[in-house]
Design a protein around this motif. Structure first.
Motif, PDB file in Angstrom:
ATOM      1  N   GLU A 192       0.851  -1.190   0.000  1.00  0.00           N
ATOM      2  CA  GLU A 192       0.000   0.000   0.000  1.00  0.00           C
ATOM      3  C   GLU A 192       0.888   1.243   0.000  1.00  0.00           C
ATOM      4  N   GLU A 193       0.676   2.118  -0.974  1.00  0.00           N
ATOM      5  CA  GLU A 193       1.524   3.296  -1.096  1.00  0.00           C
ATOM      6  C   GLU A 193       1.052   4.380  -0.138  1.00  0.00           C
ATOM      7  N   GLU A 194       1.981   4.933   0.612  1.00  0.00           N
ATOM      8  CA  GLU A 194       1.659   5.996   1.543  1.00  0.00           C
ATOM      9  C   GLU A 194       2.658   7.126   1.366  1.00  0.00           C
ATOM     10  N   GLU A 195       2.234   8.309   1.741  1.00  0.00           N
ATOM     11  CA  GLU A 195       3.109   9.465   1.659  1.00  0.00           C
ATOM     12  C   GLU A 195       3.953   9.548   2.913  1.00  0.00           C
ATOM     13  N   ALA A 196       5.262   9.752   2.742  1.00  0.00           N
ATOM     14  CA  ALA A 196       6.165   9.831   3.879  1.00  0.00           C
ATOM     15  C   ALA A 196       6.696  11.245   3.998  1.00  0.00           C
ATOM     16  N   GLU A 197       6.571  11.810   5.163  1.00  0.00           N
ATOM     17  CA  GLU A 197       7.156  13.107   5.418  1.00  0.00           C
ATOM     18  C   GLU A 197       8.505  12.869   6.060  1.00  0.00           C
ATOM     19  N   ALA A 198       9.541  12.851   5.224  1.00  0.00           N
ATOM     20  CA  ALA A 198      10.880  12.577   5.719  1.00  0.00           C
ATOM     21  C   ALA A 198      11.320  13.697   6.659  1.00  0.00           C
ATOM     22  N   TYR A 199      12.041  13.327   7.705  1.00  0.00           N
ATOM     23  CA  TYR A 199      12.505  14.329   8.663  1.00  0.00           C
ATOM     24  C   TYR A 199      13.549  15.202   8.001  1.00  0.00           C
ATOM     25  N   ASP A 200      13.336  16.508   8.044  1.00  0.00           N
ATOM     26  CA  ASP A 200      14.222  17.477   7.398  1.00  0.00           C
ATOM     27  C   ASP A 200      15.291  17.907   8.393  1.00  0.00           C
ATOM     28  N   GLU A 201      16.527  17.460   8.153  1.00  0.00           N
ATOM     29  CA  GLU A 201      17.635  17.778   9.053  1.00  0.00           C
ATOM     30  C   GLU A 201      18.057  19.238   8.963  1.00  0.00           C
ATOM     31  N   THR A 202      17.642  19.954   7.907  1.00  0.00           N
ATOM     32  CA  THR A 202      18.069  21.342   7.711  1.00  0.00           C
ATOM     33  C   THR A 202      17.018  22.352   8.161  1.00  0.00           C
ATOM     34  N   ILE A 383       3.920   6.464  11.434  1.00  0.00           N
ATOM     35  CA  ILE A 383       3.953   5.005  11.307  1.00  0.00           C
ATOM     36  C   ILE A 383       2.870   4.598  10.320  1.00  0.00           C
ATOM     37  N   SER A 384       3.187   3.676   9.422  1.00  0.00           N
ATOM     38  CA  SER A 384       2.223   3.283   8.391  1.00  0.00           C
ATOM     39  C   SER A 384       1.024   2.566   9.019  1.00  0.00           C
ATOM     40  N   THR A 385      -0.104   2.682   8.363  1.00  0.00           N
ATOM     41  CA  THR A 385      -1.349   2.083   8.862  1.00  0.00           C
ATOM     42  C   THR A 385      -1.255   0.563   8.918  1.00  0.00           C
ATOM     43  N   ALA A 386      -0.587  -0.029   7.928  1.00  0.00           N
ATOM     44  CA  ALA A 386      -0.478  -1.491   7.900  1.00  0.00           C
ATOM     45  C   ALA A 386       0.280  -2.003   9.129  1.00  0.00           C
ATOM     46  N   ARG A 387       1.406  -1.338   9.458  1.00  0.00           N
ATOM     47  CA  ARG A 387       2.177  -1.754  10.631  1.00  0.00           C
ATOM     48  C   ARG A 387       1.376  -1.583  11.906  1.00  0.00           C
ATOM     49  N   LEU A 388       0.611  -0.494  12.007  1.00  0.00           N
ATOM     50  CA  LEU A 388      -0.183  -0.246  13.210  1.00  0.00           C
ATOM     51  C   LEU A 388      -1.256  -1.308  13.398  1.00  0.00           C
ATOM     52  N   ASN A 389      -1.901  -1.732  12.320  1.00  0.00           N
ATOM     53  CA  ASN A 389      -2.971  -2.722  12.453  1.00  0.00           C
ATOM     54  C   ASN A 389      -2.424  -4.104  12.784  1.00  0.00           C
ATOM     55  N   GLY A 406     -20.905  -7.951  30.239  1.00  0.00           N
ATOM     56  CA  GLY A 406     -21.023  -9.239  29.564  1.00  0.00           C
ATOM     57  C   GLY A 406     -20.715  -9.209  28.074  1.00  0.00           C
ATOM     58  N   ARG A 407     -20.367  -8.075  27.533  1.00  0.00           N
ATOM     59  CA  ARG A 407     -20.065  -7.960  26.096  1.00  0.00           C
ATOM     60  C   ARG A 407     -18.620  -7.493  25.938  1.00  0.00           C
ATOM     61  N   ARG A 408     -17.824  -8.281  25.198  1.00  0.00           N
ATOM     62  CA  ARG A 408     -16.418  -7.949  25.019  1.00  0.00           C
ATOM     63  C   ARG A 408     -16.266  -6.802  24.011  1.00  0.00           C
ATOM     64  N   LEU A 409     -15.376  -5.875  24.335  1.00  0.00           N
ATOM     65  CA  LEU A 409     -15.081  -4.764  23.431  1.00  0.00           C
ATOM     66  C   LEU A 409     -14.201  -5.251  22.286  1.00  0.00           C
ATOM     67  N   LYS A 410     -14.409  -4.698  21.113  1.00  0.00           N
ATOM     68  CA  LYS A 410     -13.627  -5.089  19.940  1.00  0.00           C
ATOM     69  C   LYS A 410     -12.900  -3.871  19.389  1.00  0.00           C
ATOM     70  N   LEU A 411     -11.579  -4.011  19.186  1.00  0.00           N
ATOM     71  CA  LEU A 411     -10.767  -2.977  18.539  1.00  0.00           C
ATOM     72  C   LEU A 411     -10.589  -3.391  17.082  1.00  0.00           C
ATOM     73  N   LYS A 412     -11.142  -2.616  16.149  1.00  0.00           N
ATOM     74  CA  LYS A 412     -11.232  -3.037  14.757  1.00  0.00           C
ATOM     75  C   LYS A 412     -10.115  -2.513  13.873  1.00  0.00           C
ATOM     76  N   TYR A 413      -9.753  -1.263  14.042  1.00  0.00           N
ATOM     77  CA  TYR A 413      -8.901  -0.608  13.043  1.00  0.00           C
ATOM     78  C   TYR A 413      -8.112   0.502  13.721  1.00  0.00           C
ATOM     79  N   MET A 414      -6.872   0.733  13.275  1.00  0.00           N
ATOM     80  CA  MET A 414      -6.020   1.761  13.875  1.00  0.00           C
ATOM     81  C   MET A 414      -5.246   2.496  12.795  1.00  0.00           C
ATOM     82  N   THR A 415      -5.108   3.792  12.961  1.00  0.00           N
ATOM     83  CA  THR A 415      -4.314   4.594  12.026  1.00  0.00           C
ATOM     84  C   THR A 415      -3.744   5.791  12.769  1.00  0.00           C
TER      85      THR A 415
END
Length: 476
Positions: A192-202, A383-389, A406-415
């Motif tokens: 999955e292609e994502e935009e990366a904001e590279a850290y600018d050392e300058t 951090i990319s969404t794929a790694r987080l999930n 009596g009902r378990r909570l469900k964590l579905k998706y993270m970004t």
């Protein structure tokens, strides 16, 4: 900027008011109390069509060089020597004093252009003070009202006449612009292609130095600059304004903000100290990284912990600096004790970088700057969404969310929804029922697994959309 102007005069003639008028912001503290300004404060000024650098200074108070007033005047003299032109303010309402005559004689000896400015000329009875200003021998005074903005056009004409049109209006350089987006992109492990904001050392880095009074903040910045740029001394509470200075560290521009010492709120009674603390809070919000300076001889006072908590709640990247390390004798024992207390007393900033330093000798300053840069990198991390999930799935397997009613909570998706500081969103069932202990479990896991030490982490939860909600409404 084409030229530099210093605003000089005796206390309480309106220098800081004129400074704020010219820079277009309320940068300098203004109060009826004489002697509010102590350090010299630079700014970028705009006057009609003129653009220049301006320096606000402390008022002339004749005293010995070892006194606070004497050190303040040394800073003013340094600003006059640095400037190409001086705006000499006198109080047209109050009239001339011997201090005005002393300052006029000193400016004449410097041999640099001077514009005599009669401030508060809008007041009733100011004509006498205006005409008295001719006796100073610095030419015709320019009547203005810094508070109300009157006479600014005449002031511009006087500055142009004193500095010369060639200096006042230099030719503009052509600047090439581009609309090309040079930010790199990458593909995560799932393709999955994502935009990366590279850290600018300058990229220039904004750093605020905060702490209790007399912790050595101004001395630390002077050591970085290699000169006595900021007013220092044994007295507590010398700094009032938040002063910004620029310098370079390994080719990178660093903009540092010196701030007033922050005492406990209950002890802050005077109006001027309240203004100083409010100015320090604005510097914290404007900065990217905040260095909290501790006195290594009396560290972890209650106010120290409150300042760290304030910085983290504002979402800034924080670094601890244990100053006055040259006064510590058994440094190995003290260092071990400081590490233990840091982990125990600051659980909300687990892994925060802490560096022992000495602003007096320069010990540890390179390590402090390296810690600032590393913390800023962490603060900007994405951090990319794929790694987080994948991480979220492993966390819920190791430690499933609790069951509520009596009902378990469900964590579905993270970004990750933002950086600076890192902020994450998790889609889940019944987000209001998720216990705080489980939220802390997730935040601590993020810190450990994605190397996010010492920076505030924001975690948001929301319920997923119900695809059958609209159908249920129709049946009703």
């Amino acid at each position: 900027m084409s030229f530099t102007v210093a605003i000089v005069g005796r206390p309480n003639v309106g220098k800081s008011t004129l400074f704020n008028r010219l820079v277009g912001k309320k940068l300098a503290l203004v109060d009826d109390t004489p002697g509010v300004t102590r350090d010299r404060r630079p700014g970028d000024a705009k006057l009609i069509d003129l653009r220049f650098r301006i320096i606000d200074t402390a008022g002339l108070e004749q005293s010995g060089p070892d006194t606070l007033q004497g050190r303040m005047w040394a800073q003013t003299e340094a600003a006059i020597d640095e400037a190409d032109l001086s705006l000499f303010l006198v109080d047209a309402k109050g009239g001339l004093t011997p201090a005005d005559e002393t300052l006029a004689e000193m400016l004449r000896r410097r041999g640099k252009p001077v514009v005599l400015v009669a401030n508060k000329s809008e007041a009733r009875g100011s004509d006498g003070g205006f005409y008295d200003a001719f006796t100073l021998g610095l030419g015709e005074p320019c009547p203005i009202s810094a508070e109300h903005g009157q006479g600014m056009l005449d002031l511009r004409d006087a500055i142009v006449a004193a500095i010369g049109e060639d200096r006042a209006y230099p030719p503009e350089d052509d600047v090439a612009e581009t609309d090309i987006d040079l930010r790199p992109t990458f593909k995560d492990e799932d393709g999955e292609e994502e935009e990366a904001e590279a850290y600018d050392e300058t990229k220039p880095l904004r750093v605020a130095i905060v702490g209790r009074p007399n912790a050595g903040k101004s001395t630390l910045i002077n050591r970085f600059l290699g000169e006595d740029r900021l007013l220092t001394g044994p007295e507590a509470g010398i700094t009032r304004d938040s002063i910004s200075v620029e310098w370079e560290w390994r080719g990178r521009t660093i903009k540092m903000f010196d701030t007033a010492g922050m005492r406990r709120k209950a002890k802050v009674q005077e109006k001027l100290e309240k203004l100083s603390v409010a100015d320090a809070l604005r510097a914290i919000r404007f900065a990217e990284t905040v260095v909290i300076v501790f006195d290594a001889t009396i560290p972890f006072e209650k106010q120290d912990l409150q300042i760290v908590d304030l910085v983290l709640r504002e979402g800034r990247a924080a670094v601890l600096a244990f100053n006055k390390w040259d006064l510590v004798e058994d440094w190995q024992t003290v260092l071990a004790d400081l590490r233990e207390k840091t982990e125990r007393l600051l659980p909300q900033a687990r892994g925060i970088r802490a560096v022992p330093i000495s602003g007096h000798t320069g010990y540890g300053l390179d390590r402090l700057m390296q810690a600032i840069i590393e913390t800023d990198k962490t603060w900007n991390r994405r951090i990319s969404t794929a790694r987080l999930n994948r991480w979220l799935e492993s966390q819920t397997i190791q430690h499933p969310p609790p069951a509520v009613s009596g009902r378990r909570l469900k964590l579905k998706y993270m970004t990750q929804v933002k950086a600076r500081p890192p902020g994450f969103m998790i889609s889940c069932t019944r987000p209001d029922a998720l216990p705080e202990s489980y939220v802390r479990y997730l935040i601590n896991g993020l810190r450990n697994d994605f190397d996010l030490p010492g920076v505030p982490i924001r975690m948001h939860f929301r319920s997923g959309d119900n695809p059958y909600e609209s159908k249920a409404k129709k049946r009703r």
